[in-house]
Structure formats: C-alpha cells, structure tokens
Write a protein that holds these residues in place. Sequence first.
Motif, mmCIF file in Angstrom:
data_model
loop_
_atom_site.group_PDB
_atom_site.id
_atom_site.type_symbol
_atom_site.label_atom_id
_atom_site.label_comp_id
_atom_site.label_asym_id
_atom_site.label_seq_id
_atom_site.Cartn_x
_atom_site.Cartn_y
_atom_site.Cartn_z
ATOM 1 N N ALA A 27 0.762 -1.146 0.109
ATOM 2 C CA ALA A 27 0.080 0.139 0.044
ATOM 3 C C ALA A 27 0.821 1.133 0.027
ATOM 4 C CB ALA A 27 -0.979 0.236 1.107
ATOM 5 N N ALA A 28 1.990 1.296 0.738
ATOM 6 C CA ALA A 28 2.863 2.393 0.734
ATOM 7 C C ALA A 28 3.543 2.504 -0.410
ATOM 8 C CB ALA A 28 3.821 2.131 1.974
ATOM 9 N N THR A 29 3.966 1.618 -1.058
ATOM 10 C CA THR A 29 4.646 1.638 -2.432
ATOM 11 C C THR A 29 3.709 2.025 -3.508
ATOM 12 O OG1 THR A 29 5.934 -0.306 -1.911
ATOM 13 C CG2 THR A 29 5.629 0.169 -4.111
ATOM 14 N N VAL A 30 2.489 1.743 -3.306
ATOM 15 C CA VAL A 30 1.439 2.264 -4.357
ATOM 16 C C VAL A 30 1.122 3.707 -4.333
ATOM 17 C CG1 VAL A 30 -0.827 1.977 -5.240
ATOM 18 C CG2 VAL A 30 0.614 0.024 -4.919
ATOM 19 N N VAL A 31 0.941 4.162 -2.903
ATOM 20 C CA VAL A 31 0.743 5.409 -2.660
ATOM 21 C C VAL A 31 1.913 6.240 -3.257
ATOM 22 C CG1 VAL A 31 0.410 7.158 -0.665
ATOM 23 C CG2 VAL A 31 -0.883 5.166 -0.763
ATOM 24 N N GLY A 32 3.132 5.975 -2.984
ATOM 25 C CA GLY A 32 4.323 6.689 -3.238
ATOM 26 C C GLY A 32 4.427 6.467 -4.760
ATOM 27 N N LEU A 33 4.215 5.652 -5.688
ATOM 28 C CA LEU A 33 4.286 5.708 -6.876
ATOM 29 C C LEU A 33 3.280 6.802 -7.432
ATOM 30 C CD1 LEU A 33 4.963 2.113 -7.759
ATOM 31 C CD2 LEU A 33 6.574 4.238 -8.013
ATOM 32 N N VAL A 34 1.983 6.674 -6.832
ATOM 33 C CA VAL A 34 0.816 7.512 -7.358
ATOM 34 C C VAL A 34 1.185 9.044 -7.218
ATOM 35 C CG1 VAL A 34 -1.443 8.328 -6.899
ATOM 36 C CG2 VAL A 34 -0.955 5.759 -7.210
ATOM 37 N N LEU A 35 1.819 9.250 -5.873
ATOM 38 C CA LEU A 35 2.328 10.771 -5.658
ATOM 39 C C LEU A 35 3.353 11.119 -6.871
ATOM 40 C CD1 LEU A 35 2.430 10.798 -1.834
ATOM 41 C CD2 LEU A 35 1.073 11.992 -3.452
ATOM 42 N N LEU A 36 4.194 10.348 -6.899
ATOM 43 C CA LEU A 36 5.332 10.477 -7.904
ATOM 44 C C LEU A 36 4.956 10.621 -9.386
ATOM 45 C CD1 LEU A 36 8.547 10.635 -8.596
ATOM 46 C CD2 LEU A 36 8.272 8.308 -9.259
ATOM 47 N N LEU A 40 5.209 14.287 -11.272
ATOM 48 C CA LEU A 40 5.905 14.257 -12.720
ATOM 49 C C LEU A 40 4.957 14.949 -13.544
ATOM 50 C CD1 LEU A 40 8.308 11.250 -12.208
ATOM 51 C CD2 LEU A 40 8.827 13.645 -12.156
ATOM 52 N N SER A 41 3.784 14.642 -13.518
ATOM 53 C CA SER A 41 2.849 14.924 -14.652
ATOM 54 C C SER A 41 2.218 16.481 -14.515
ATOM 55 C CB SER A 41 1.674 13.955 -14.635
ATOM 56 O OG SER A 41 0.789 14.213 -13.383
ATOM 57 N N GLY A 42 2.499 17.127 -13.144
ATOM 58 C CA GLY A 42 2.371 18.401 -12.974
ATOM 59 C C GLY A 42 0.689 18.582 -12.623
ATOM 60 N N LEU A 43 0.295 17.491 -12.253
ATOM 61 C CA LEU A 43 -1.281 17.583 -11.617
ATOM 62 C C LEU A 43 -1.050 18.032 -9.992
ATOM 63 C CD1 LEU A 43 -2.857 14.328 -13.347
ATOM 64 C CD2 LEU A 43 -3.071 16.958 -13.802
ATOM 65 N N TRP A 44 -0.061 17.544 -9.588
ATOM 66 C CA TRP A 44 0.282 17.833 -7.966
ATOM 67 C C TRP A 44 1.438 18.694 -7.835
ATOM 68 C CZ3 TRP A 44 -3.391 15.661 -4.389
ATOM 69 C CH2 TRP A 44 -2.854 15.652 -3.210
ATOM 70 N N PRO A 45 1.230 19.973 -7.227
ATOM 71 C CA PRO A 45 2.615 20.547 -6.938
ATOM 72 C C PRO A 45 3.459 19.744 -6.054
ATOM 73 C CG PRO A 45 0.758 21.785 -5.820
ATOM 74 C CD PRO A 45 0.359 20.518 -6.458
ATOM 75 N N GLY A 46 4.816 19.807 -6.282
ATOM 76 C CA GLY A 46 5.849 19.169 -5.841
ATOM 77 C C GLY A 46 5.993 19.686 -4.117
ATOM 78 N N TRP A 47 5.817 20.975 -3.845
ATOM 79 C CA TRP A 47 6.111 21.385 -2.561
ATOM 80 C C TRP A 47 4.821 20.671 -1.534
ATOM 81 C CZ3 TRP A 47 1.843 23.942 -0.565
ATOM 82 C CH2 TRP A 47 0.803 24.608 -1.445
ATOM 83 N N LEU A 48 3.844 20.112 -2.054
ATOM 84 C CA LEU A 48 2.666 19.430 -1.161
ATOM 85 C C LEU A 48 3.032 18.151 -0.615
ATOM 86 C CD1 LEU A 48 -0.455 20.312 -2.693
ATOM 87 C CD2 LEU A 48 0.345 21.225 -0.601
ATOM 88 N N VAL A 49 4.201 17.647 -1.562
ATOM 89 C CA VAL A 49 4.778 16.348 -0.997
ATOM 90 C C VAL A 49 5.770 16.198 -0.081
ATOM 91 C CG1 VAL A 49 5.632 13.844 -2.055
ATOM 92 C CG2 VAL A 49 3.989 15.252 -3.235
#
Length: 50
Positions: A27-36, A40-49
């Motif tokens: 579950a942690a691996t999947v969440v990390g990959l989704v965040l990445l 990378l696609s620009g849908l989520w600002p990097g400063w939020l992670v």
Amino acid sequence: MSTPSETPHEPDGVPAQRRLALNEDWAATVVGLVLLILVLSGLWPGWLVP
C-alpha cells in the motif's frame, strides 16, 4: 501460553501478521508511486509532497 499444535495453520503458510505487513508495504509503495506520477505529470505541486 499456547503451543505450536494449538495455533491455527494458515492456508498459505504465511502468518497473519506477516501477511498484514506485506499488505501495508505494498500500500505504501502504491501511494508513493501515485504521488510520484502526479508530481511528474504536473497535476500535483511538488511542494505539497513531504
């Protein structure tokens, strides 16, 4: 105190605690990959992670 003969056997030979830990790891691996992917696609600002 229980003896090994009193403990129920798991069908696949993996104790329930270890199976739960594997599920949490995946579950942690999947969440990390989704965040990445989101960053990378620009849908989520990097400063939020964190």
